[in-house]
Write an enzyme that holds these catalytic residues in place. Structure first.
Site, short mmCIF file in Angstrom:
data_model
loop_
_atom_site.label_atom_id
_atom_site.label_comp_id
_atom_site.label_asym_id
_atom_site.label_seq_id
_atom_site.Cartn_x
_atom_site.Cartn_y
_atom_site.Cartn_z
N CYS A 144 -12.37 -134.06 21.68
CA CYS A 144 -11.48 -134.68 22.77
C CYS A 144 -11.53 -132.86 23.57
CB CYS A 144 -10.07 -134.36 21.62
SG CYS A 144 -8.76 -133.79 23.00
N GLU A 197 -6.64 -144.41 26.87
CA GLU A 197 -6.82 -143.98 25.64
C GLU A 197 -6.88 -144.47 24.28
OE1 GLU A 197 -7.24 -139.09 24.61
OE2 GLU A 197 -6.86 -139.00 27.09
N ASN A 224 -2.24 -133.46 28.89
CA ASN A 224 -3.42 -134.24 27.72
C ASN A 224 -2.48 -132.62 26.93
OD1 ASN A 224 -6.08 -135.41 26.63
ND2 ASN A 224 -4.09 -135.77 25.92
N CYS A 280 -7.76 -137.38 31.03
CA CYS A 280 -8.71 -136.85 29.45
C CYS A 280 -9.49 -136.24 30.21
CB CYS A 280 -8.94 -138.54 30.21
SG CYS A 280 -10.41 -138.73 28.51
N GLY A 281 -10.27 -135.66 28.86
CA GLY A 281 -11.63 -134.51 29.74
C GLY A 281 -12.32 -135.37 29.66
#
Lengths: 279, 279
Positions: A75, A207, A14, A217-218
């Site tokens: 994020c 996303e 990312n 994606c965390g």
């Protein structure tokens, strides 16, 4: 024009352009500029923009913007990149770091040179949607807010209607349909497709804001790990592999029906530093 | 490790990472490193890599590599980016510049702050392929070597089998089929889809080596302009609009059946400079 310096960071694939207010102060980050910076051929290219400022109440303050110019959501990978950066830049000496973002207080930890841990705050409850319509089927979807609003889908529920293997899954196509579907209007939702088959999860995420699949994606991985625990009886720590192939560890404490201290550990790097010349 | 500095350049949306041997000498550019650098999320991100060295016989020497690590072919947009760079870096003072690449000698001209002209050398003859199979049809294709091997397709020949508008055209899908088709084995070919309807051409290009559509292709635009002249009676200068929306001018001198002094003029910019930290 003042010189504009930036750092390009990657947190499990990312990727972010980071501006440090100590180095480039008074930068005007409007939507047009953000979209230009994030353009992968005409600008620098990134999933999002991070701005780091000094804070009187924490080690630093972080501002996050999606590549489309929207902001205000959490994020988690961006937070891990920011944590890596403040350590890299020598702004903090401790391994335990506290920062502010969107008026909330977050914690992080420098696990090693390459591994960075981020602690979530205020994880929401799971809302089980029983009649989610995808690919001509009605399946269950698991909605949870981990700082960003996520939907988690067990791809096994789509057996015979979509590819069995997550690697073949039409993440962008199906993710976009769900993200823009009436049910999730007007804000939309991030969509995670997960293989809950083995002891470790595989996950791919569409996303919103980026309006594409990202390499990881965390907040989505945390969402999937909590669904894994609450719905599919996985025990923490939950290991997940996003599209980038990196290893994510989502850990949390379980106390009866409650979970607390949810953290995400994974790689983060400062790839290069740059100075804008003509954008 | 020595510090590795680079410049990110865009020539009509075709983007490059440029290394200047004066700034970062002795850089080992192997395929693995090139692919890493060109990766848009894990590296810097580019369609190709340019290396600039001093030359005893010209203003500079240019080396070009595709994002997949292959090299040796001409990249006209890369050449325009290199010309912009040597002027930007103060290496040349004249507007007329001479450089070497792959053992050939090329000329360029700084038209203005933003417009850079590149002169081709040794443009080949057009080979008309009468029975090119695409989208279930047999149509004509025009093959020409402008420093790289190009196929030019008039999208009007595919009327009723593919979208009428170039903007809707499945460039990657059809381009990839043609590029890998038996007829063009083993080297493959770059594939240009062109609207030859108005006084100015619209063009979109699938590039081998990049194995994707690029926002513009200089050698492909020259190929299309020469086909426009020889097959469709366009007079130079030929104006083309690639996907980036930038304006390309391909000019040449006509002497009976011969054309000479083929040049490509279009925008080129140095977007930012950077230093690799962790790649």
């Amino acid at each position: 024009m003042n010189r504009i310096y930036f750092f390009k960071c990657s947190a499990a694939g990312n990727d972010f352009v980071l501006f440090d207010d100590d180095i480039t102060p008074d930068l005007s980050l409007d939507g047009k500029f953000i979209r230009k910076i994030c353009d992968r051929r005409l600008g620098v290219g990134a999933d999002g923009i991070i701005r780091i400022k000094n804070s009187g109440k924490a080690d630093f303050e972080m501002f996050y913007y999606n590549s489309d110019g929207t902001g205000g959501m959490l994020c988690a990978n961006g937070a891990r990149a920011a944590l890596k950066y403040v350590r890299f830049a020598g702004k903090v000496k401790n391994n335990d770091i506290v920062f502010e973002s969107s008026g909330r207080r977050y914690k992080g930890n420098i696990v090693s040179e390459t591994e960075i841990k981020f602690y979530f705050s205020d994880i929401g409850e799971i809302n089980v949607i029983e009649d989610l319509e995808i690919a001509g089927r009605k399946i269950a979807g698991y909605e949870i807010d981990t700082g960003a609003r996520h939907l988690v889908i067990n791809i096994n529920d789509l057996k015979n209607s979509a590819p069995d293997e997550l690697s073949d899954f039409p993440v962008v196509e199906l993710g976009r349909i769900i993200r823009y579907s009436e049910r999730f209007e007007p804000e939309g939702i991030n969509v995670n497709f997960v293989e809950f088959t083995g002891p470790e999860l595989k996950i791919r995420t569409y996303e919103k804001g980026v309006e594409d699949e990202t390499l990881s994606c965390g907040t989505g991985s945390a969402a999937a790990a909590i669904v894994a625990h609450k719905i599919f009886n996985y025990k923490p720590p939950v290991v997940l592999y996003p599209k980038s192939g990196d290893k994510f560890i989502v850990d949390f404490n379980v106390n009866g029906n409650k979970i607390a201290d949810v953290s995400l550990t994974g790689p983060a790097q400062i790839i290069y530093k740059g100075e804008l010349l003509n954008l």
